[in-house]
Each structure stands twice: as structure tokens, then as C-alpha cells.
Design a protein around this motif. Structure first.
Motif, PDB file in Angstrom:
ATOM      1  N   ASN A 281      -5.751  -9.302   2.213  1.00 25.71           N
ATOM      2  CA  ASN A 281      -6.387  -8.645   3.359  1.00 25.71           C
ATOM      3  C   ASN A 281      -5.797  -9.085   4.718  1.00 25.71           C
ATOM      4  O   ASN A 281      -6.349  -8.774   5.767  1.00 25.71           O
ATOM      5  N   SER A 282      -4.672  -9.795   4.660  1.00 24.86           N
ATOM      6  CA  SER A 282      -4.016 -10.204   5.912  1.00 24.86           C
ATOM      7  C   SER A 282      -2.895  -9.209   6.256  1.00 24.86           C
ATOM      8  O   SER A 282      -2.157  -8.760   5.359  1.00 24.86           O
ATOM      9  N   LYS A 283      -2.759  -8.905   7.512  1.00 24.84           N
ATOM     10  CA  LYS A 283      -1.726  -7.967   7.957  1.00 24.84           C
ATOM     11  C   LYS A 283      -0.346  -8.635   8.013  1.00 24.84           C
ATOM     12  O   LYS A 283       0.667  -8.056   7.624  1.00 24.84           O
TER      13      LYS A 283
ATOM     14  N   THR B 150       4.322 -11.180  11.889  1.00 24.95           N
ATOM     15  CA  THR B 150       4.963  -9.883  11.675  1.00 24.95           C
ATOM     16  C   THR B 150       4.497  -9.317  10.347  1.00 24.95           C
ATOM     17  O   THR B 150       4.275 -10.050   9.373  1.00 24.95           O
ATOM     18  N   SER B 151       4.328  -8.000  10.291  1.00 18.31           N
ATOM     19  CA  SER B 151       3.948  -7.325   9.052  1.00 18.31           C
ATOM     20  C   SER B 151       5.157  -6.668   8.392  1.00 18.31           C
ATOM     21  O   SER B 151       5.027  -6.054   7.332  1.00 18.31           O
TER      22      SER B 151
END
Length: 602
Positions: free
Chosen positions: A29-31, A61-62
């Protein structure tokens, strides 16, 4: 960010994640992605102790490709910094707390994520452009859109020159490139993120390398490289035009680099610039020559500077450059009209210009050691018979007309009426040059040993012997010259002919006397009925200087010794062994010179 990132090397995210070992992961659930490394890893290359198991930090950064590159970069940095830190410690006595260890491994203290990402984007962008343009150049060569020789004509710039250009000046002029818009966008991004990323030096390096590779392609094509002649790709108008625009930009880039290189060279050789060398030459040479010669030197240098420029490096002065200057001199107008057409300089005048420049370059060779040979050697024009015009003496009837001449119109010689009254008589009764008469001061007219004289002993003229003393002819005293001078003394005037004082010396060789010379040559001689065209067709030149010829002819007629005549006229006496060498600087008695002057009995 405006740039493409590194290409995907793995088919799926999972494969790429696995390839990065255990340093990169994403929390559920982390971007953003995280960087994680065990503290025990550092014990492999240094004496490092910590109670914690992992060091963890968000990569902010994603984007997976960014995260992959960052985790590799960070681990490398951590390894370098930790080894450096512990290399200066005693491994047996050092005990490091968890807090200290974490401080050493603090990512924020080691790198700036935004800066490194921008650098990565720039590198990727330039690499893609390089590959695209190189392949496009190969294609255009195969299609015949561009000639192999055109590519070979491209010239690279010394990398040191471009690096110096950008490193020495934050406001340096930017080189021409098709990528200017993209580079400016990256500069704006860097400024908004407050990071120090300047893409221009890197782009210049890429452009330079591209030129080298395209030039190499041209050589390989001429040598029938199988890779280049084996196939002929399909033409595409858009890409064809793109490369032609690129080729134009590459030529502009080369020209820009050459200009930067030259500016650097000029900066390092300021003392060798043409303007500087001319000033140095004049400061020494003008101590040896008079006002007339100084003016002629100035006119010669004006032409040279107009052709080569003030910032021209004299060490680059060669016969080809000398030819350009000579060509410009040949095109100069003489100021004379013949049948309504302005005439060019005479051969003799051209050779005076060239002689002055020859003397200057001789100084550059001998004194400054900036040239190995004189580029103006042998440049003088041959003076054929048709080019040789000789001045003549005035005939008795002409002398009378000249001595009696008065302006017939109030507008004639209006600005220098007093000077016009005296110049012709003084010229005929002393043989002085036009510029010498114009430079006379009231103090030059004085009585020495009971003889009134024109004292030019401090005068620096055309030759060394221009410094002399000339007795005043009795006819000039009868005409009221002494009274005229007394009036000027009373009015506190310095010059003998103040109406010629324009405040700035003319560039003409006659100096302040230039207006008198023009008036005499164009008006006086014409009103006397003398046709100068007829004279020229006969190979004769008639002007104010003929007064000197008249005086010299009169001396010869009366059998005046040549040494005495030269002394009065101010001619060079270096060829006089007896009088010029053996007798040294001894002057002839004034009463003897007075007797010689009185031979001028017209």
C-alpha cells in the motif's frame, strides 16, 4: 521531467526487482520504493558494528527504473563513504554506537536525489540523441542525401577549449544546438529544485563526439566500407530534413568552437594584438620621425586595421594577409578627379603605404620577435615610366604671378586669409615644406647673431635634417613679416598662422597645412591658367611642393654647394662623407646661409 529514462532491461517488474538483490522493495500500500540494506553488509569491507539489523530509507519515487538506478548508486556511495570513514580509525579500539553508524550511513548527507535523477535523465537523453543522429547520418550517407566529403569536412573542437569556456564563466555564451529548447527546460527544472545541474557542457561534449563519428563515417564510405554500401534504406522526407538541419547546426557548433578557441588565444596573447603592437611601435618610432611621417604611418595603419581588425594576432600575419592589406590600399581614392572620375592612389603613394607597413613588420621581426620573416617583403609596385610623374620648378612668369596673387573672391580662402597671404612667399623664399610652414610658431621667428631667422632647431620633421635654421629673406621682411609677427605677439598668439589651428591635426601628411595645399592646387593654379591635366599628360606634377623644386633649382643655377643647399632645404646628408661624417654636427655660419638665401632673386 521531460526526458526518457533508461530502457527496461527486464520483462516484468518482478524480474527487475529480483535482479536488484535485497536492496529494493516496496511496502504494501506504499506508493514509493524503499532502499534497504543489512548493517552486516558493511562488515565485509570495514570494522563496522551496529546493534540494528537494517538501514532503511525511502527513495521518494514510484518509478521503478529510477528506483533501480538509485539503489545501485546509493549502495555504491554508502560503501565508499563507510570505508573512507573507518580507514582513519583504529579497528581494535573503535566502538561505534548505533546512532553513530546510522549517521555515517545517512543517505541525505551523501546525495541529493533530485540532482542525481536530473543527471541520469540528461545522460539518457544525450545518449539517445547521439545514437539517433549517428544512425540517421549513416542513412543519409547511404541515400546520397549528404556527401561523404561534407561529413569529413566537419571539424571537432578541443574538449579542453569547450570545458574551459563553460567552467570559467557562469554566463558563458551557449553553443548552437538543435537541443537548446530541451536543455533550457532542464535548466529551469534544476533551478526549481535548487540543484546544480548544467547540461550545456555535457551536450557540447556529445556534439563534439558526434562530429568525430560522422566524420569517421564519411571516411569509411569513401573507402567502400561493406557496412555502408551493402544496403540502401528507404528515404523519408521528414528525417532527411531533420538531418540537414542537424548538419547545419554542427557546422555552426564548429564555427562557435573556433571563435571560442580564438578568443581564448587572444586573451592569452593580449600583448600581441595588432592594435597593441601598433601603439608600441608608434610610441618608439614617432620619437624619430616628424609630424608628416607620423601622419603617413597612421594612414597606413588605419588601412591595416580596417582589413585585419584590432584584435588580429600579429603572429598570424603572413603573405596572404599582407596581400589583403595591399589590395585594400590599391582601392584607396586619391582625392583627385580626372574627367569627373575619382582617381586611385598613384604607384608612388601606394608604395609609401607599403613601405610604412614593411618598416612595422621589420620591427615585429627584429625587436618583438613575433614574426620570422617580413610578409611585406617584395610587395612594392614597380614604378614604370608612365607612372613616374616629376615635379618641376615654376617658371619666372609663374613665380611673379604667384607672388602677386590675391584672392579675387571674398569667399576664397575665407577661413585662412592671413595664412594664404604668407604661405606662397615663404615657400618661394625659404623652400620650406607645406607642413613646416603650417607648424611655425611666433617664437620660431627670432633674431640670431643680428640675422632674422626661422628657427626650426627643435623641429622634428620628415628627416633628421628637418631640424635647421633658415635666414629670413629680405623680401619677406619688406613684405611686413616682422610686423605681422609683432601683432601676433601682442595678441598672445602662439602659432604664426592661428587661422589654421583647427584643434585637431589632419590625417593628411600636410597636417595643419592641408587646407592651404588644397586651395593652392585647386584654386590658385587654376586661376593662373595652369592646366594640370596637360601637365599630367606630359608626366609632370604641379603643386605647392614645386616651390621647393624652384628654390633648389635656383641654388643650383647660382652654384650653391650641395651641402649648403641640403642644409637649408632640410634634406638628408648621410651620403655626404666629407660634410656629413667627417665634419659631424658642425653648422654653417648664419651669414653664409643668409647670402645663399638672397640668391633667390625673383
Amino acid at each position: 521531467m521531460g526526458f526518457s529514462f533508461l530502457p527496461h532491461n527486464f520483462a516484468t517488474k518482478e524480474q527487475r526487482m529480483q535482479a536488484r538483490y535485497t536492496y529494493l522493495y516496496r511496502v504494501k500500500n506504499s506508493k514509493n520504493y524503499f532502499f534497504r540494506v543489512r548493517h552486516g553488509v558493511f562488515q565485509k569491507f570495514c570494522h563496522y558494528t551496529s546493534s540494528g539489523k537494517h538501514f532503511v530509507a525511502s527513495l521518494k519515487t514510484s518509478e521503478l527504473d529510477e528506483a533501480i538506478w538509485l539503489c545501485q548508486f546509493i549502495f555504491k556511495k554508502l560503501k565508499e563513504e563507510t570505508k573512507m570513514y573507518y580507514s582513519n580509525k583504529d579497528p581494535l579500539s573503535t566502538s561505534v554506537s548505533v546512532r553513530q553508524a546510522d549517521g555515517v550511513s545517512n543517505i541525505g548527507a551523501l546525495i541529493n536525489f533530485d540532482e542525481e535523477i536530473l543527471k541520469l535523465e540528461l545522460h539518457t537523453f544525450l545518449k539517445e540523441k547521439f545514437n539517433k543522429w549517428l544512425n540517421l547520418g549513416k542513412k543519409m550517407l547511404q541515400l546520397g542525401v549528404i556527401d561523404a566529403q561534407q561529413l569529413q569536412n566537419l571539424r571537432t573542437i578541443s574538449p579542453e577549449i569547450m570545458a574551459s569556456h563553460y567552467s570559467n564563466n557562469v554566463d558563458a555564451e551557449r553553443h548552437p544546438t538543435p537541443n537548446s529548447s530541451s536543455l533550457n527546460n532542464l535548466v529551469s527544472q534544476a533551478a526549481s529544485l535548487n540543484v546544480d545541474v548544467d547540461p550545456w557542457p555535457a551536450e557540447a561534449k556529445m556534439m563534439n563526439r558526434l562530429i568525430a563519428e560522422l566524420s569517421k563515417l564519411g571516411r569509411e564510405y569513401d573507402n567502400y566500407s561493406p557496412d555502408l554500401i551493402a544496403e540502401k534504406p528507404q528515404a523519408e522526407i521528414v528525417k532527411d530534413m531533420e538531418f540537414l538541419n542537424l548538419y547545419s547546426s554542427l557546422k555552426d557548433f564548429t564555427a562557435f568552437g573556433r571563435r571560442v578557441e580564438r578568443n581564448n588565444k587572444i586573451e592569452k596573447n593580449k600583448n600581441n594584438l595588432l592594435k597593441t603592437c601598433i601603439d608600441d611601435f608608434c610610441s618608439s618610432k614617432f620619437r624619430e620621425v616628424g609630424a608628416s611621417s607620423q601622419q603617413q604611418y597612421r594612414k597606413s595603419f588605419e588601412v591595416m586595421v580596417s582589413v585585419l581588425g584590432e584584435d588580429f594576432l600579429v603572429s598570424e600575419l603572413d603573405p596572404e594577409q599582407a596581400k589583403k592589406v595591399k589590395h585594400a590600399i590599391l582601392k584607396l581614392p586619391s582625392g583627385r578627379l580626372q574627367d569627373g572620375i575619382e582617381q586611385k592612389l598613384s604607384v608612388k603613394s601606394v608604395n609609401k603605404y607599403l613601405a610604412n607597413l614593411f618598416t612595422f613588420c621589420k620591427w615585429l621581426v627584429g625587436t618583438r620577435k613575433l614574426l620570422s620573416s617580413n610578409p611585406f617583403d617584395g610587395s612594392a609596385l614597380k614604378l614604370g615610366t608612365k607612372n613616374q610623374k616629376h615635379r618641376r620648378k615654376f617658371q619666372p612668369s609663374e613665380i611673379c604671378a604667384l607672388l602677386d596673387y590675391k584672392p579675387s573672391d571674398k569667399r576664397e580662402a575665407m577661413k585662412f586669409r592671413e595664412a594664404a597671404k604668407w604661405f606662397i612667399p615663404i615657400g618661394l623664399y625659404t623652400g620650406m615644406r607645406l607642413s613646416e610652414i603650417a607648424d611655425l610658431t611666433v617664437q620660431n621667428l627670432r633674431c640670431i647673431e643680428d640675422i632674422w631667422c626661422f628657427d626650426l632647431s627643435e623641429y622634428m620633421g620628415k628627416t633628421e635634417r628637418a631640424s635647421r635654421i633658415i635666414p629670413v629673406h629680405s623680401k619677406l621682411i619688406t613684405r611686413g613679416l616682422l610686423e605681422y609677427a609683432d601683432e601676433l605677439r601682442k595678441s598672445k598668439s602662439t602659432l604664426l598662422f592661428p587661422d589654421l589651428d583647427t584643434g585637431a591635426r589632419s590625417v593628411d601628411r600636410d597636417g595643419f597645412g592641408a587646407p592651404i595645399g588644397k586651395w593652392f592646387n585647386r584654386t590658385v593654379l587654376s586661376k593662373m591658367g595652369l592646366d594640370k591635366k596637360v601637365e599630367r599628360d606630359s608626366g609632370l606634377l604641379v603643386d605647392f611642393h614645386c616651390c621647393r623644386h624652384t628654390v633648389a633649382s635656383k641654388f643650383k643655377y647660382h652654384g650653391v654647394d650641395g651641402y649648403i643647399a641640403k642644409q637649408i632645404l632640410g634634406h638628408d646628408q648621410s651620403d655626404e662623407i666629407t660634410w656629413g661624417v667627417y665634419a659631424g654636427q658642425e653648422r654653417t655660419k648664419l651669414e653664409v646661409l643668409k647670402g645663399v638665401i638672397e640668391h633667390l632673386d625673383y
